[in-house]
Scaffold this active site. Structure first.
Site, short mmCIF file in Angstrom:
data_model
loop_
_atom_site.label_atom_id
_atom_site.label_comp_id
_atom_site.label_asym_id
_atom_site.label_seq_id
_atom_site.Cartn_x
_atom_site.Cartn_y
_atom_site.Cartn_z
N ALA A 62 2.68 8.46 10.19
CA ALA A 62 1.25 8.22 9.97
C ALA A 62 0.38 9.29 10.61
CB ALA A 62 0.88 6.85 10.54
N GLU B 171 12.24 2.37 20.70
CA GLU B 171 11.51 3.64 20.62
C GLU B 171 11.04 4.07 22.00
OE1 GLU B 171 8.56 3.74 17.53
OE2 GLU B 171 10.02 3.20 16.00
N ARG C 216 0.83 -1.21 0.00
CA ARG C 216 0.00 0.00 0.00
C ARG C 216 0.86 1.26 0.00
NH1 ARG C 216 -3.52 -3.18 3.72
NH2 ARG C 216 -1.84 -2.93 5.20
N ILE C 217 1.89 1.32 0.87
CA ILE C 217 2.67 2.56 0.99
C ILE C 217 3.72 2.66 -0.11
CG2 ILE C 217 4.20 3.89 2.50
CD1 ILE C 217 2.70 2.53 4.90
N CYS D 192 10.62 4.29 6.84
CA CYS D 192 9.38 4.73 7.51
C CYS D 192 8.54 3.50 7.80
CB CYS D 192 8.58 5.66 6.60
SG CYS D 192 9.17 7.33 6.59
N ALA D 193 9.15 2.31 7.80
CA ALA D 193 8.34 1.08 7.97
C ALA D 193 8.35 0.65 9.43
CB ALA D 193 8.88 -0.02 7.06
N ARG D 194 9.34 -0.10 9.83
CA ARG D 194 9.44 -0.55 11.22
C ARG D 194 10.90 -0.55 11.65
NH1 ARG D 194 5.27 0.78 12.36
NH2 ARG D 194 3.36 -0.38 12.55
N ASP E 198 10.27 -6.85 -4.46
CA ASP E 198 9.17 -7.40 -3.65
C ASP E 198 8.93 -8.82 -4.16
OD1 ASP E 198 6.73 -8.18 -2.53
OD2 ASP E 198 6.03 -6.10 -2.40
N HIS F 207 8.65 8.74 14.83
CA HIS F 207 7.55 7.83 14.44
C HIS F 207 6.24 8.61 14.20
CE1 HIS F 207 6.21 3.38 14.71
NE2 HIS F 207 5.51 4.04 13.82
N ILE F 208 6.34 9.60 13.30
CA ILE F 208 5.17 10.44 13.03
C ILE F 208 4.67 10.28 11.60
CG2 ILE F 208 5.54 12.25 14.76
CD1 ILE F 208 6.98 13.83 12.42
N ASP G 278 12.20 7.20 10.52
CA ASP G 278 11.04 7.58 11.33
C ASP G 278 10.81 6.54 12.43
OD1 ASP G 278 8.66 9.20 11.85
OD2 ASP G 278 7.52 7.44 11.18
P1 NAD Z 1 1.62 -3.88 2.92
O1 NAD Z 1 1.34 -5.16 3.61
O2 NAD Z 1 0.56 -3.24 2.10
O3 NAD Z 1 2.93 -4.04 2.02
C1 NAD Z 1 4.09 -4.72 2.44
C2 NAD Z 1 4.79 -5.20 1.17
O4 NAD Z 1 6.05 -5.77 1.52
C3 NAD Z 1 4.01 -6.30 0.45
O5 NAD Z 1 3.84 -5.94 -0.92
C4 NAD Z 1 4.88 -7.54 0.59
O6 NAD Z 1 4.78 -8.40 -0.53
C5 NAD Z 1 6.26 -6.92 0.70
N1 NAD Z 1 7.24 -7.77 1.36
C6 NAD Z 1 7.07 -8.64 2.39
N2 NAD Z 1 8.25 -9.21 2.72
C7 NAD Z 1 9.18 -8.69 1.87
C8 NAD Z 1 10.58 -8.87 1.72
N3 NAD Z 1 11.26 -9.70 2.49
N4 NAD Z 1 11.22 -8.16 0.76
C9 NAD Z 1 10.55 -7.30 -0.03
N5 NAD Z 1 9.21 -7.10 0.04
C10 NAD Z 1 8.54 -7.78 1.00
O7 NAD Z 1 2.11 -2.86 4.08
P2 NAD Z 1 2.04 -1.26 4.07
O8 NAD Z 1 0.71 -0.82 4.60
O9 NAD Z 1 2.54 -0.72 2.77
O10 NAD Z 1 3.10 -0.94 5.24
C11 NAD Z 1 4.50 -1.03 4.98
C12 NAD Z 1 5.27 -0.83 6.27
O11 NAD Z 1 5.01 0.47 6.82
C13 NAD Z 1 4.92 -1.81 7.38
O12 NAD Z 1 6.08 -2.19 8.07
C14 NAD Z 1 4.03 -0.99 8.31
O13 NAD Z 1 4.04 -1.50 9.62
C15 NAD Z 1 4.73 0.34 8.20
N6 NAD Z 1 3.95 1.50 8.64
C16 NAD Z 1 4.63 2.47 9.33
C17 NAD Z 1 3.95 3.59 9.77
C18 NAD Z 1 4.67 4.69 10.53
O14 NAD Z 1 4.05 5.37 11.31
N7 NAD Z 1 5.96 4.90 10.30
C19 NAD Z 1 2.58 3.72 9.51
C20 NAD Z 1 1.93 2.73 8.77
C21 NAD Z 1 2.64 1.61 8.33
#
Ligand code: NAD
Length: 523
Positions: free
Chosen positions: A279, A258, A148-149, A227-229, A168, A276-277, A253
């Protein structure tokens, strides 16, 4: 339907809902008041303040839907809701654009040194030469994780005239093309990208997946954003890469710990840090409210909400008959998903024996799919939305039945097919879930915890060499099962381990003579 808004949400969601429901807003309701009044409501919207515990849910005799305006559902007892036949929905997509925009902010801040320039001006300096930047135009964006992101970041970078490539391994080529990005391997992304951005979940596979070796592979001008985890980037390795100018800069982020305390990253000028902002925007909060209000509106209209996190119980008799197999199905799905090479295109499920006589096995099939897709997604899917996710990922599902089976009441065989591999696991329920065959070879293991599979040539010493490698790294074997097609032919080893197998051990085992494949799994 009478709907309670129990936590403060954006007004727009409330307005929409008022058109079709009798809405009560009480954002200071206490747990006691909630317990006394919950039976009056057909729907409830919460954020994180209100706790929907088992005790409260048991009193919710008329409740059909619990909606969480946001993503995390730690405050809702989903099992209790499922037991009571109450749907739980959330709004995982509400933050995608918001996080993508923050990623853009960090990319621009790195490219144009905005945050350190800001600091310098506020200190009364005028260091124009120090802050020479780079354009984004014609640069290459490398996305790790095109969900999604990640896909929203690609759209925005294209508007800046950037080229995009992505890694991916779980996304079909065609879907990536529709998103306007070329899929490639991780090494190519690391070698070629000028800006690398991470959007994967934190899993055993992604933890510290960006470390010293990956920084060495990057251009020494490359910028990286997370910005993921926290934990996906190895922060010690990042520090070394920044200090030794192995990369141009970084932006985080999210952190391993944390909030980060006394991090040595704080000393550096070539890193941008936010708390961590990514979102946190008004719009994300508004959208969360609108999305969950829409879910309740759909339900009132007799349609299916789309972000359902659980599944109301099916009729009691069928449920009793099928429930022992639900865990098995999820485990078989997860096992083949983690064990296969390449992107899964097809999942075939064959039910044999007594199970084959039951009319509707959809709940089992959905559990298989859940097991298949969950290892690579950031927010877990469930029996309800698993099929939709599989379809989006281009995975086709076929279900077949076989009447006769020898030795067992019922067997379930799950066969995964990718472009370059076929991998299957067949199992049954005997007091607990058991896998009896892997790729057609007889084994007998309980799919649980940390596991390991090796495919190797059946020659003297192969098993010993693998065992020795595990021993060298202190990985203790719980159960070992081996199967082979013929003497001296291809063989498979399935192990349960007392702890997770570290990535370097898997790599070394793969490099052993006579070993074709080595894979660590978490069930
Ligand atoms: P999503 O599930 O829509 O997408 C994740 C993608 O990663 C999928 O397309 C999946 O196929 C791919 N993937 C999985 N394992 C993989 C690997 N080993 N190598 C490459 N690709 C791989 O998730 P999203 O909603 O896009 O969220 C992405 C990240 O952002 C997550 O870690 C989520 O927790 C994080 N997030 C962070 C914040 C924040 O405040 N910073 C807010 C929302 C989400």
């Amino acid at each position: 339907m009478k709907v309670l808004i129990a936590d403060a949400i954006n007004e727009k969601g409330i307005e929409n809902l008022k058109e079709v429901a009798d809405v009560v807003v009480d954002t200071e309701i206490t747990p006691e008041e909630l317990a006394n009044t919950i039976h009056e409501y057909g729907g409830i919207i919460v954020r994180s303040r209100t706790k929907l515990t088992k005790d409260i849910i048991e009193k919710a005799d008329n409740l059909k839907i619990i909606a969480r305006a946001g993503v995390g559902v730690d405050n809702i007892d989903i099992d209790a809701a499922t037991e009571k036949g109450i749907m739980v929905v959330n709004s995982p997509e509400s933050t995608s654009v918001t996080v993508a925009e923050h990623t853009m902010g960090l990319i621009l801040s790195m490219a144009r040194k905005i945050s350190i320039a800001d600091k310098s001006v506020k200190e009364g300096k005028w260091e124009k030469k120090k802050f020479m930047g780079v354009e984004l135009r014609d640069k290459t964006l490398g996305v790790i994780g095109m969900g999604r992101i990640g896909s929203q970041v690609v759209n925005r970078c294209k508007a800046f005239g950037m080229d995009a490539m992505a890694y991916d391994p779980y996304l079909p080529e065609e879907v990536a093309k529709q998103m306007g990005v070329e899929l490639t391997d991780l090494d190519t992304v690391l070698k070629n990208a000028d800006f690398i951005t991470i959007h994967v979940p934190l899993t055993p596979e992604t933890e510290h997946s960006i470390s010293t070796e990956q920084f060495e592979t990057m251009k020494d001008t490359a910028y990286i954003v997370n910005c993921a985890r926290g934990g996906i980037i190895d922060e010690d390795a990042l520090y070394d890469a920044l200090v030794n100018n192995k990369i141009g800069g970084a932006a985080l982020d999210v952190y391993e710990e944390e909030p980060p305390v006394d991090s040595k990253l704080f000393e550096l000028d070539n890193i941008v840090l936010t708390p961590h902002i990514a979102a946190s925007t008004k719009e994300a909060q508004r959208d969360a409210a609108i999305i969950v209000a829409d879910e309740i509106i759909e339900l009132i209209k007799g349609n299916n909400p789309k972000n359902v996190l659980n599944m109301p119980r099916i009729d009691n008799n069928t449920y009793q008959e099928l429930s022992p197999y639900m865990d098995l199905c999820e485990k078989l799905g997860s096992f083949v998903s983690q064990g296969i090479n390449g992107k899964i295109r097809e999942i075939g499920i064959i039910y044999s024996g007594e199970l084959a006589e039951i009319d509707n096995l959809e709940i089992l099939t959905r559990n298989v799919i859940k097991g298949v897709v969950n290892p690579f997604l950031s927010s877990p899917v469930n029996e309800v939305n698993a099929s939709i996710v599989a379809k989006e990922r281009g995975i086709s599902i076929t279900e077949g039945r076989k009447d006769n089976v020898t030795g067992y009441d019922s067997l379930i065989n799950v066969i995964a097919v990718s472009d370059d591999d076929t991998f299957s696991a067949e199992g049954t329920h005997l007091h607990e879930s058991r896998i009896l065959k892997v790729n057609g070879y007889w084994v007998d293991v309980i799919p649980k915890g940390h596991m390991f599979i090796a495919k190797y040539e059946d020659v003297p010493g192969s098993i010993g060499k693998i065992g020795t490698k595990l021993g060298e790294y202190g990985v203790n074997i719980g159960i070992m099962q081996v199967g082979r097609d013929e003497k001296g032919g291809r063989a498979i080893m399935v192990l349960t381990l007392d702890k997770e197998i570290p990535a370097p051990v898997i790599k070394e085992i793969r490099e052993l003579n006579n070993v074709y494949e080595a894979i660590g799994l978490n069930l």
